[in-house]
Design a protein around this motif. Structure first.
Motif, PDB file in Angstrom:
ATOM      1  N   TYR A 175      60.300   3.546 -43.482  1.00 10.36           N
ATOM      2  CA  TYR A 175      60.771   3.402 -41.860  1.00 10.36           C
ATOM      3  C   TYR A 175      61.950   3.179 -42.624  1.00 10.36           C
ATOM      4  O   TYR A 175      63.373   4.450 -41.809  1.00 10.36           O
ATOM      5  CB  TYR A 175      59.805   3.107 -41.042  1.00 10.36           C
ATOM      6  N   LEU A 176      62.642   2.229 -42.484  1.00 11.03           N
ATOM      7  CA  LEU A 176      64.542   1.802 -42.901  1.00 11.03           C
ATOM      8  C   LEU A 176      64.262   2.149 -43.956  1.00 11.03           C
ATOM      9  O   LEU A 176      65.565   2.669 -43.971  1.00 11.03           O
ATOM     10  CB  LEU A 176      63.727   0.457 -43.274  1.00 11.03           C
ATOM     11  N   GLU A 177      63.896   2.709 -45.227  1.00  7.98           N
ATOM     12  CA  GLU A 177      64.104   3.219 -46.084  1.00  7.98           C
ATOM     13  C   GLU A 177      64.578   5.278 -45.740  1.00  7.98           C
ATOM     14  O   GLU A 177      65.671   5.385 -45.822  1.00  7.98           O
ATOM     15  CB  GLU A 177      63.006   3.144 -46.888  1.00  7.98           C
ATOM     16  N   VAL A 178      63.893   5.834 -44.830  1.00  5.03           N
ATOM     17  CA  VAL A 178      63.742   6.746 -43.890  1.00  5.03           C
ATOM     18  C   VAL A 178      65.534   7.065 -43.735  1.00  5.03           C
ATOM     19  O   VAL A 178      66.028   7.762 -42.917  1.00  5.03           O
ATOM     20  CB  VAL A 178      62.258   7.145 -43.341  1.00  5.03           C
ATOM     21  N   VAL A 179      65.221   5.774 -42.696  1.00  4.24           N
ATOM     22  CA  VAL A 179      66.708   6.140 -42.185  1.00  4.24           C
ATOM     23  C   VAL A 179      67.660   6.004 -42.999  1.00  4.24           C
ATOM     24  O   VAL A 179      68.710   6.386 -42.719  1.00  4.24           O
ATOM     25  CB  VAL A 179      66.806   4.541 -41.184  1.00  4.24           C
ATOM     26  N   GLY A 180      68.214   5.116 -44.075  1.00  3.99           N
ATOM     27  CA  GLY A 180      68.782   4.752 -44.777  1.00  3.99           C
ATOM     28  C   GLY A 180      68.973   6.279 -45.456  1.00  3.99           C
ATOM     29  O   GLY A 180      70.298   5.914 -45.633  1.00  3.99           O
ATOM     30  N   LYS A 183      71.060   8.600 -42.974  1.00  5.10           N
ATOM     31  CA  LYS A 183      72.141   8.409 -43.063  1.00  5.10           C
ATOM     32  C   LYS A 183      73.507   8.862 -44.043  1.00  5.10           C
ATOM     33  O   LYS A 183      74.452   9.455 -44.175  1.00  5.10           O
ATOM     34  CB  LYS A 183      72.490   6.528 -42.452  1.00  5.10           C
ATOM     35  N   SER A 184      72.793   8.345 -45.242  1.00  7.17           N
ATOM     36  CA  SER A 184      73.904   8.743 -47.095  1.00  7.17           C
ATOM     37  C   SER A 184      73.809  10.177 -46.744  1.00  7.17           C
ATOM     38  O   SER A 184      74.543  10.499 -47.324  1.00  7.17           O
ATOM     39  CB  SER A 184      72.191   8.389 -48.129  1.00  7.17           C
ATOM     40  N   GLY A 186      74.037  12.177 -43.845  1.00 10.24           N
ATOM     41  CA  GLY A 186      75.045  12.311 -43.298  1.00 10.24           C
ATOM     42  C   GLY A 186      74.479  12.633 -41.755  1.00 10.24           C
ATOM     43  O   GLY A 186      75.030  13.410 -40.934  1.00 10.24           O
ATOM     44  N   ILE A 187      73.371  12.320 -41.797  1.00  7.19           N
ATOM     45  CA  ILE A 187      72.087  13.016 -40.399  1.00  7.19           C
ATOM     46  C   ILE A 187      71.769  11.507 -39.469  1.00  7.19           C
ATOM     47  O   ILE A 187      71.953  10.906 -40.205  1.00  7.19           O
ATOM     48  CB  ILE A 187      71.179  13.656 -41.066  1.00  7.19           C
ATOM     49  N   THR A 188      72.314  11.854 -38.132  1.00  2.00           N
ATOM     50  CA  THR A 188      72.192  10.885 -37.036  1.00  2.00           C
ATOM     51  C   THR A 188      70.568  10.321 -37.335  1.00  2.00           C
ATOM     52  O   THR A 188      70.178  11.859 -37.278  1.00  2.00           O
ATOM     53  CB  THR A 188      72.906  11.379 -35.771  1.00  2.00           C
ATOM     54  N   PRO A 189      70.226   9.618 -37.842  1.00  2.00           N
ATOM     55  CA  PRO A 189      68.656   9.413 -37.862  1.00  2.00           C
ATOM     56  C   PRO A 189      67.808   9.050 -36.597  1.00  2.00           C
ATOM     57  O   PRO A 189      66.881   9.551 -36.378  1.00  2.00           O
ATOM     58  CB  PRO A 189      68.470   7.618 -38.469  1.00  2.00           C
ATOM     59  N   ILE A 190      68.352   8.366 -35.243  1.00  4.03           N
ATOM     60  CA  ILE A 190      68.089   8.368 -34.133  1.00  4.03           C
ATOM     61  C   ILE A 190      68.317   8.539 -33.126  1.00  4.03           C
ATOM     62  O   ILE A 190      69.468   8.333 -33.342  1.00  4.03           O
ATOM     63  CB  ILE A 190      67.035   7.010 -34.094  1.00  4.03           C
ATOM     64  N   ALA A 191      67.913   9.281 -32.283  1.00  2.00           N
ATOM     65  CA  ALA A 191      67.975   9.087 -30.960  1.00  2.00           C
ATOM     66  C   ALA A 191      67.495   8.357 -29.742  1.00  2.00           C
ATOM     67  O   ALA A 191      66.676   8.154 -29.572  1.00  2.00           O
ATOM     68  CB  ALA A 191      67.747  11.120 -30.163  1.00  2.00           C
ATOM     69  N   LEU A 192      68.308   7.649 -28.803  1.00  2.00           N
ATOM     70  CA  LEU A 192      68.019   6.868 -27.870  1.00  2.00           C
ATOM     71  C   LEU A 192      68.970   6.626 -26.885  1.00  2.00           C
ATOM     72  O   LEU A 192      70.249   6.532 -26.592  1.00  2.00           O
ATOM     73  CB  LEU A 192      68.469   5.417 -29.019  1.00  2.00           C
ATOM     74  N   ALA A 193      68.477   6.313 -26.066  1.00  2.00           N
ATOM     75  CA  ALA A 193      68.594   6.736 -24.356  1.00  2.00           C
ATOM     76  C   ALA A 193      69.002   5.165 -23.399  1.00  2.00           C
ATOM     77  O   ALA A 193      68.203   4.561 -23.258  1.00  2.00           O
ATOM     78  CB  ALA A 193      67.578   7.314 -23.672  1.00  2.00           C
ATOM     79  N   GLY A 194      70.107   4.386 -24.451  1.00  2.00           N
ATOM     80  CA  GLY A 194      70.020   3.056 -24.433  1.00  2.00           C
ATOM     81  C   GLY A 194      70.059   2.831 -22.921  1.00  2.00           C
ATOM     82  O   GLY A 194      70.348   1.702 -22.315  1.00  2.00           O
ATOM     83  N   GLY A 195      71.249   3.444 -22.129  1.00  2.00           N
ATOM     84  CA  GLY A 195      71.414   3.859 -20.274  1.00  2.00           C
ATOM     85  C   GLY A 195      69.941   3.298 -19.864  1.00  2.00           C
ATOM     86  O   GLY A 195      70.184   2.548 -18.704  1.00  2.00           O
ATOM     87  N   ALA A 271      69.836  14.777 -34.381  1.00  2.00           N
ATOM     88  CA  ALA A 271      69.342  13.850 -34.934  1.00  2.00           C
ATOM     89  C   ALA A 271      68.143  13.656 -34.973  1.00  2.00           C
ATOM     90  O   ALA A 271      66.961  14.790 -34.795  1.00  2.00           O
ATOM     91  CB  ALA A 271      69.084  13.109 -33.234  1.00  2.00           C
ATOM     92  N   ALA A 272      67.496  13.128 -36.092  1.00  2.00           N
ATOM     93  CA  ALA A 272      66.946  13.403 -37.116  1.00  2.00           C
ATOM     94  C   ALA A 272      64.428  12.844 -36.142  1.00  2.00           C
ATOM     95  O   ALA A 272      63.837  13.493 -36.609  1.00  2.00           O
ATOM     96  CB  ALA A 272      66.132  13.078 -38.203  1.00  2.00           C
ATOM     97  N   MET A 273      64.580  11.625 -35.052  1.00  2.00           N
ATOM     98  CA  MET A 273      63.823  11.072 -34.565  1.00  2.00           C
ATOM     99  C   MET A 273      63.789  10.595 -33.384  1.00  2.00           C
ATOM    100  O   MET A 273      65.820  10.130 -33.306  1.00  2.00           O
ATOM    101  CB  MET A 273      63.348   9.754 -35.757  1.00  2.00           C
ATOM    102  N   GLU A 274      62.846  10.823 -32.866  1.00  2.00           N
ATOM    103  CA  GLU A 274      63.678   9.520 -31.138  1.00  2.00           C
ATOM    104  C   GLU A 274      61.747   9.612 -30.707  1.00  2.00           C
ATOM    105  O   GLU A 274      61.005   9.362 -31.617  1.00  2.00           O
ATOM    106  CB  GLU A 274      63.496  10.310 -30.249  1.00  2.00           C
ATOM    107  N   LEU A 275      61.984   8.499 -30.523  1.00  2.00           N
ATOM    108  CA  LEU A 275      60.096   7.513 -30.756  1.00  2.00           C
ATOM    109  C   LEU A 275      59.910   7.168 -28.978  1.00  2.00           C
ATOM    110  O   LEU A 275      60.826   6.855 -28.174  1.00  2.00           O
ATOM    111  CB  LEU A 275      60.657   5.508 -30.455  1.00  2.00           C
ATOM    112  N   MET A 276      58.852   8.246 -28.516  1.00  2.00           N
ATOM    113  CA  MET A 276      58.807   8.689 -27.017  1.00  2.00           C
ATOM    114  C   MET A 276      57.321   9.665 -26.768  1.00  2.00           C
ATOM    115  O   MET A 276      56.715   9.772 -27.653  1.00  2.00           O
ATOM    116  CB  MET A 276      59.527   9.958 -27.101  1.00  2.00           C
ATOM    117  N   GLY A 277      56.796   9.731 -25.686  1.00  2.00           N
ATOM    118  CA  GLY A 277      55.728  10.247 -26.003  1.00  2.00           C
ATOM    119  C   GLY A 277      55.463  11.700 -25.413  1.00  2.00           C
ATOM    120  O   GLY A 277      56.198  12.211 -26.154  1.00  2.00           O
ATOM    121  N   GLN A 278      54.378  11.796 -25.134  1.00  2.00           N
ATOM    122  CA  GLN A 278      53.699  13.166 -25.735  1.00  2.00           C
ATOM    123  C   GLN A 278      54.790  14.130 -24.438  1.00  2.00           C
ATOM    124  O   GLN A 278      54.517  15.901 -25.420  1.00  2.00           O
ATOM    125  CB  GLN A 278      52.064  13.227 -26.088  1.00  2.00           C
ATOM    126  N   TRP A 279      54.993  13.906 -24.219  1.00  2.00           N
ATOM    127  CA  TRP A 279      56.019  14.575 -23.333  1.00  2.00           C
ATOM    128  C   TRP A 279      57.605  15.671 -23.805  1.00  2.00           C
ATOM    129  O   TRP A 279      57.916  16.392 -23.247  1.00  2.00           O
ATOM    130  CB  TRP A 279      56.068  14.235 -21.787  1.00  2.00           C
TER     131      TRP A 279
END
Length: 427
Positions: A175-180, A183-184, A186-195, A271-279
């Motif tokens: 997974y970490l390799e995929v993220v790298g 990024k290489s 020029g694609i944002t790997p992950i979307a995250l609602a940090g707020g 972004a290429a990925m998000e960790l989220m539920g079925q909704w």
């Protein structure tokens, strides 16, 4: 502290979005009669389920003259805050959303909701047995599910292909390799609602499961101790991910369901990925405004295994959405839950793409192949863990969300996170 619920989960969270006010539907009858009015709070405050819930209420009223339903749709976090206020005042709604677990246990112990075991018994067998488990407290039933599901990675197949990635990762190292590689390219790997904090806790919880197994999460609840290798290791691996700077610009303040938030970043292809539920697919479409969302470009894969971990890669993490009955509610409220649990109503809800079914026989309404993949993954899960911010007592769950958010922001170490959660658990 309540012991986390393990299912052999869990639907899930519901759609996030903008808050909405109460909507009183017709047929309220005598507003001074306890049996005439039902106050219903839910968190499906956006399309596609907002109008579906309203339609169900109208249909129930048409069949039950003199019974009125006042609906209050609320955004996820606003619901939690408002429910806390009314429950502290001892005045819960007649029907209100619940994820079960430790939060529901506290409400039960405070006498805020009804034991509905006997009332639901005549029709309980229409529900999948696993779907009711988050709402059982000491062998008694205090809620009725409407959704079940799990959290996993949603990914953009085209963006993966653009980065030369031919298959989803099977391990955390991969997974970490995929993220790298993303990024290489020029694609944002992950979307995250940090707020909003709760999406970040999914990573920490899943990593702890993969390292120590669901037993480690249960043991932490029994011992009030999170300073164990599973949780420290989870923080260390999450810190490895954060160090790669994989999230979209401005993620620390980003919401989940707003047009500039996590779901929209996925739905817009930013972004290429998000960790989220079925909704997730439904919210991606709604938040981005892109009709059909990513369509066939969207894929799903389970959270990867951690090399050397004791947890199985087939263990699932998630939850279910359900409804509890307030202590002063009339029997009409329980009859309404029976009404919306019937297979024809479940099929209509499932057909929106927002839910997975809890009523036996409604499975044929799943149209999205990705949701079918989620359902299949869940059906083959070796174990199930409820969301930590629901499985544990509310104060502990909130501490998990807050401290993990600080870890992701680079403001706390893995050890400090584990210690802070332990301190709250031992109070």
């Amino acid at each position: 502290m309540a012991t986390p619920i393990h299912l052999s989960r869990r639907t899930l969270l519901s759609l996030a979005g903008l808050g909405a006010g109460a909507v009183a539907l017709g047929g309220c009858g005598d507003s001074g009669s306890d049996s005439a009015g039902i106050e219903w709070w839910h968190i499906q405050n956006t399309d596609p389920m907002l109008p579906v819930w309203a339609a169900f209420a109208e249909e129930f009223q048409a069949q039950n003259e003199g019974v009125g339903i006042t609906i209050t749709p609320l955004e996820n976090e606003a619901f939690k805050a408002r429910l806390t206020t009314v429950t502290q005042a001892g005045d819960p709604p007649d029907i209100y959303h619940t994820w079960g677990g430790g939060v529901l246990r506290q409400q039960v112990e405070a006498g805020l909701c009804q034991d509905i075991t006997d009332a639901v018994a005549p029709w309980r067998d229409i529900l999948q047995s696993a779907s009711t488990l988050p709402y059982e407290i000491d062998g008694r039933l205090y809620g009725v599910p409407f959704d079940i599901g799990m959290v996993g990675f949603w990914y953009n197949k085209t963006l993966f292909a653009d980065a030369g990635i031919t298959a989803p990762p099977q391990t955390w190292a991969e997974y970490l390799e995929v993220v790298g590689r993303l990024k290489s390219a020029g694609i944002t790997p992950i979307a995250l609602a940090g707020g909003e904090k709760w999406p970040g806790h999914y990573y920490w919880a899943y990593l702890a499961m993969r390292i120590g197994g669901v037993e480690a999460l249960s043991q932490a609840a029994e011992d009030d101790n999170f300073t164990t290798p599973a949780f420290i290791g989870a923080g260390e691996r999450l810190a490895e991910l954060v160090a790669l700077e994989p999230f979209q610009q401005g993620f620390l303040g980003a919401s989940y369901g707003e047009p500039d938030g996590q779901a929209a970043a996925m739905g817009n292809g930013d972004a290429a990925m998000e960790l989220m539920g079925q909704w997730a697919p439904a919210v991606q479409e709604e938040a981005s405004g892109v009709e059909g969302g990513l369509g066939s470009d969207l894929g799903f894969f389970p959270f990867p295994a951690v090399d050397g971990g004791q947890g199985s890669a087939s263990d699932a993490f998630g939850g279910g959405g359900g409804f509890a009955i307030g202590r002063d509610a009339s029997p009409d409220a329980i009859r309404f839950l029976e009404f919306i649990s019937q297979v024809d109503k479940q099929r209509r809800a499932v057909a929106t793409g927002a839910f997975l079914p809890v009523t036996i026989g409604a499975e044929d309404a799943i149209e999205d192949p990705n949701l079918a993949a989620v359902a299949d993954t869940l059906a083959n899960a070796s174990n199930f863990q409820l969301y930590l911010d629901q499985a544990y007592a509310p104060a502990v769950g909130q501490e998990v969300n807050d401290r993990v958010a600080e870890l992701i922001a680079g403001q706390m170490t893995p050890e400090q996170v584990a210690e802070a959660v332990t301190v709250v658990a031992q109070r």
